[in-house]
Scaffold this active site. Structure first.
Site, PDB file in Angstrom:
ATOM      1  N   TYR A 170       3.911   0.501   4.865  1.00 52.56           N
ATOM      2  CA  TYR A 170       4.522  -0.578   5.648  1.00 52.56           C
ATOM      3  C   TYR A 170       3.698  -1.858   5.641  1.00 52.56           C
ATOM      4  O   TYR A 170       3.639  -2.565   6.635  1.00 52.56           O
ATOM      5  CB  TYR A 170       4.813  -0.106   7.088  1.00 52.56           C
ATOM      6  CG  TYR A 170       5.164   1.355   7.154  1.00 52.56           C
ATOM      7  CD1 TYR A 170       6.286   1.855   6.484  1.00 52.56           C
ATOM      8  CD2 TYR A 170       4.361   2.260   7.822  1.00 52.56           C
ATOM      9  CE1 TYR A 170       6.604   3.206   6.501  1.00 52.56           C
ATOM     10  CE2 TYR A 170       4.667   3.618   7.841  1.00 52.56           C
ATOM     11  CZ  TYR A 170       5.781   4.087   7.177  1.00 52.56           C
ATOM     12  OH  TYR A 170       6.076   5.432   7.185  1.00 52.56           O
ATOM     13  N   HIS A 171       3.121  -2.188   4.473  1.00 54.05           N
ATOM     14  CA  HIS A 171       2.299  -3.391   4.339  1.00 54.05           C
ATOM     15  C   HIS A 171       2.787  -4.280   3.200  1.00 54.05           C
ATOM     16  O   HIS A 171       1.978  -4.750   2.393  1.00 54.05           O
ATOM     17  CB  HIS A 171       0.834  -3.016   4.092  1.00 54.05           C
ATOM     18  CG  HIS A 171       0.219  -2.194   5.156  1.00 54.05           C
ATOM     19  ND1 HIS A 171      -0.911  -1.405   4.943  1.00 54.05           N
ATOM     20  CD2 HIS A 171       0.538  -2.023   6.470  1.00 54.05           C
ATOM     21  CE1 HIS A 171      -1.239  -0.792   6.069  1.00 54.05           C
ATOM     22  NE2 HIS A 171      -0.371  -1.150   7.003  1.00 54.05           N
ATOM     23  N   PRO A 172       4.086  -4.571   3.065  1.00 54.08           N
ATOM     24  CA  PRO A 172       4.536  -5.409   1.945  1.00 54.08           C
ATOM     25  C   PRO A 172       4.067  -6.853   2.103  1.00 54.08           C
ATOM     26  O   PRO A 172       4.106  -7.429   3.192  1.00 54.08           O
ATOM     27  CB  PRO A 172       6.062  -5.316   2.035  1.00 54.08           C
ATOM     28  CG  PRO A 172       6.339  -5.063   3.492  1.00 54.08           C
ATOM     29  CD  PRO A 172       5.203  -4.182   3.950  1.00 54.08           C
ATOM     30  N   HIS A 214       0.837  -1.197   0.000  1.00 57.74           N
ATOM     31  CA  HIS A 214       0.000   0.000   0.000  1.00 57.74           C
ATOM     32  C   HIS A 214       0.871   1.246   0.000  1.00 57.74           C
ATOM     33  O   HIS A 214       1.881   1.305   0.711  1.00 57.74           O
ATOM     34  CB  HIS A 214      -0.894   0.022   1.244  1.00 57.74           C
ATOM     35  CG  HIS A 214      -1.888  -1.092   1.290  1.00 57.74           C
ATOM     36  ND1 HIS A 214      -2.193  -1.791   2.443  1.00 57.74           N
ATOM     37  CD2 HIS A 214      -2.677  -1.641   0.320  1.00 57.74           C
ATOM     38  CE1 HIS A 214      -3.104  -2.704   2.192  1.00 57.74           C
ATOM     39  NE2 HIS A 214      -3.417  -2.630   0.910  1.00 57.74           N
TER      40      HIS A 214
END
Length: 537
Positions: A472-474, A293
């Site tokens: 910070y949503h890999p 995201h």
């Protein structure tokens, strides 16, 4: 050298849950290897303390992605947790399961047992909610708190303004429908962070069959033929080996799990051979399909006080600090994201494709060595933020050498599709629509970023390319699927082509979910552990 039934690499959101579930019946010995140290730190426990841990190399991998044309050439900063609890110990604590349709999509792409009807009971079994929402469980170890009573008045006005802009009020983003605007639920308990380590790993560490080694960095998986039998790791300057009698489980996250697989000879054969890594199993999908995201804030100067006036001056910090220390309440006891929601950039879309974040303070003035959450701007300010829910851009994460201590190469490929650019353009225009509502416009003195001179579509696109970054949503770098030519693990999370090895973390997501990923990571940990126990009756 001791032999354990199970070795778990990584103590983050998924790994902590796996360790708890596998050790619960007392039958199996479990070793957890964590590259970082203890989570018993004040700024981890204090919710707003993540402003301090954001640039703290003692608890944070502090990665940098490669310069990205989609982000105006910027090398985006990627913080990841290097501590017990992983990124759940340094994140913003927003608890969103994801839209039910996300998990149905996982199921429908060839992963039976992963639909929302399958995973919703698992979510509920983990949760202990103290608020009015009935969708969440109330008997689990993970406390999820309704913090709306602690919101700054500005946050409530932002929620009201979003309703004036056409969004419906939604008190529970984990309920029947995700779309709408309202307060976020947070992983806190009694004014303290409720990380995966605190909820799941710490209770497991009290059991005699659980061993947790910190400062233990895994460097290679050990195999007997095609079967994983152990893990090599470094600790206190020495190289050590631990053996697994049953399985090795990788829960190192979307960055470090593909890194460890490639270091162990699992990945694209040509890439590995070029770096001097002996190939064990050729799978070019390892490290591919990266999705994340992307977010941006629009920042405003207010004509009424915001949290800036509480957290900026020394005396305000003192008052907030005393309130927190004595009562565990106040602005230090919750996240900076005091509400938000989900919306559609186009009414013709079948469901929400953007997430909103409301922040009752602003942080335009940088401060060296930390994210300036605890030292916001000296004027009254606030931010309206957003991130895309289901971007179509895809990147990759791969090792750059055969040295485990070299950070992997992160190529995000942000905004590399016309779809992602077009929906972000529509989304930032909606932020200005919220700002123009009667409730908001009467509070705004001026738009600081991007500013009133940024108006045309080309200018707006140029601005969000330069100022956007990861939220910070890999996920998806070891994607789950039935076809080995298109995935890394099968629907039971076993690595294709090998035995005794599973991946249980966000890297297995077939596709990114709508919203924050921490809740889904813990669900994957619980479901993965359930599968392991079924396979080892």
């Amino acid at each position: 050298m001791r032999i354990y039934d199970f070795i778990i690499v990584g103590s983050g959101s998924a790994g902590s849950v796996v360790a708890n579930k596998l050790s619960e019946n007392g039958r199996y010995s479990v070793l957890v290897l964590e590259a970082g140290g203890s989570d018993r730190r004040f700024f981890i426990s204090m919710p707003l303390g993540y402003g301090k841990t954001f640039y703290d190399k003692s608890v944070n991998w502090m990665y940098r992605a490669e310069p990205d044309p989609g982000l105006g050439g910027n090398a985006d900063y990627w913080p990841r947790g290097k501590v017990l609890g992983g990124s759940s110990s340094i994140n913003a604590m927003v608890y969103v399961r994801g839209a039910p349709e996300d998990f149905d999509e996982w199921r429908d792409t060839g992963n039976p047992g992963w639909g929302y009807a399958d995973v919703a009971p698992i979510f509920r079994s983990l949760e202990h909610h103290d608020g009015p929402a009935t969708s969440l469980g109330n008997d689990g170890p993970l406390h999820v708190t309704d913090c709306s009573r602690l919101f700054h008045p500005l946050a409530n006005r932002m929620i009201a303004a979003a309703q004036e802009a056409g969004l419906s009020y939604n008190p529970d983003f984990n309920g029947a429908a995700q779309e709408g605007v309202g307060p976020f639920q947070l992983t806190t308990k009694g004014g303290r962070r409720m990380s995966a380590a605190k909820a799941f790993l710490r209770p497991a560490m009290k059991r005699r069959n659980v061993t947790v080694l910190t400062q233990a960095m895994a460097t290679r998986i050990i195999f007997d033929g095609k079967r994983a039998i152990g893990v090599q790791f470094t600790r206190k300057g020495k190289t050590e080996l631990a053996k697994a009698g049953r399985e090795v489980i990788l829960s190192s996250g979307s960055v470090n799990t593909p890194q460890l697989l490639e270091l162990s000879g699992i990945g694209d054969a040509n890439r590995l051979q070029a770096l001097g890594v002996e190939v064990l199993y050729d799978n070019p999908q390892v490290g591919e399909n990266l999705c994340d995201h992307l977010g941006i804030n629009y920042t405003y100067r207010a004509n009424i006080p915001s949290l800036n006036q509480i957290l900026r001056p020394w005396w305000g910090k003192a008052v907030a600090g005393m309130e927190y220390l004595l009562r565990r309440t106040g602005p230090l006891s919750i996240s900076m994201n005091q509400g938000g929601g989900f919306f559609r950039t186009d009414p013709s879309r079948p469901r929400a494709n953007m997430q909103l974040y409301f922040q009752a303070f602003s942080t335009l003035v940088p401060k060296n060595g930390e994210r300036p959450i605890l030292t916001p701007d000296p004027w009254p300010g606030f931010s309206l933020g957003l991130s895309n829910c289901r971007p179509t851009s895809r990147g990759s994460i791969h090792i750059r050498s055969n040295n485990a201590h070299d950070a992997p190469r992160i190529i995000a490929n942000a905004f590399s599709t016309e779809h992602d650019v077009a929906e972000m353009l529509d989304a930032v225009k909606f932020l200005r629509k919220i700002a123009a509502t009667p409730t908001m416009s009467m509070l705004i003195e001026e738009e600081l970023l991007p500013g009133p001179d940024c108006n045309s579509d080309d200018e707006l696109v140029e601005d969000f390319r330069k100022r956007s970054g990861t939220v910070y949503h890999p996920v998806s770098t070891c994607r789950m699927g039935p076809d080995p030519s298109r995935s890394v693990v099968d629907p039971r999370l076993k690595v294709h082509g090998l035995s005794g090895l599973r991946v249980i973390d966000c890297s297995i997501f077939p596709n990114i979910i709508s919203g924050n990923t921490n809740a889904a990571a813990m669900m994957v940990g619980a479901k993965g552990a359930q599968m392991i126990l079924e396979d080892h009756p």
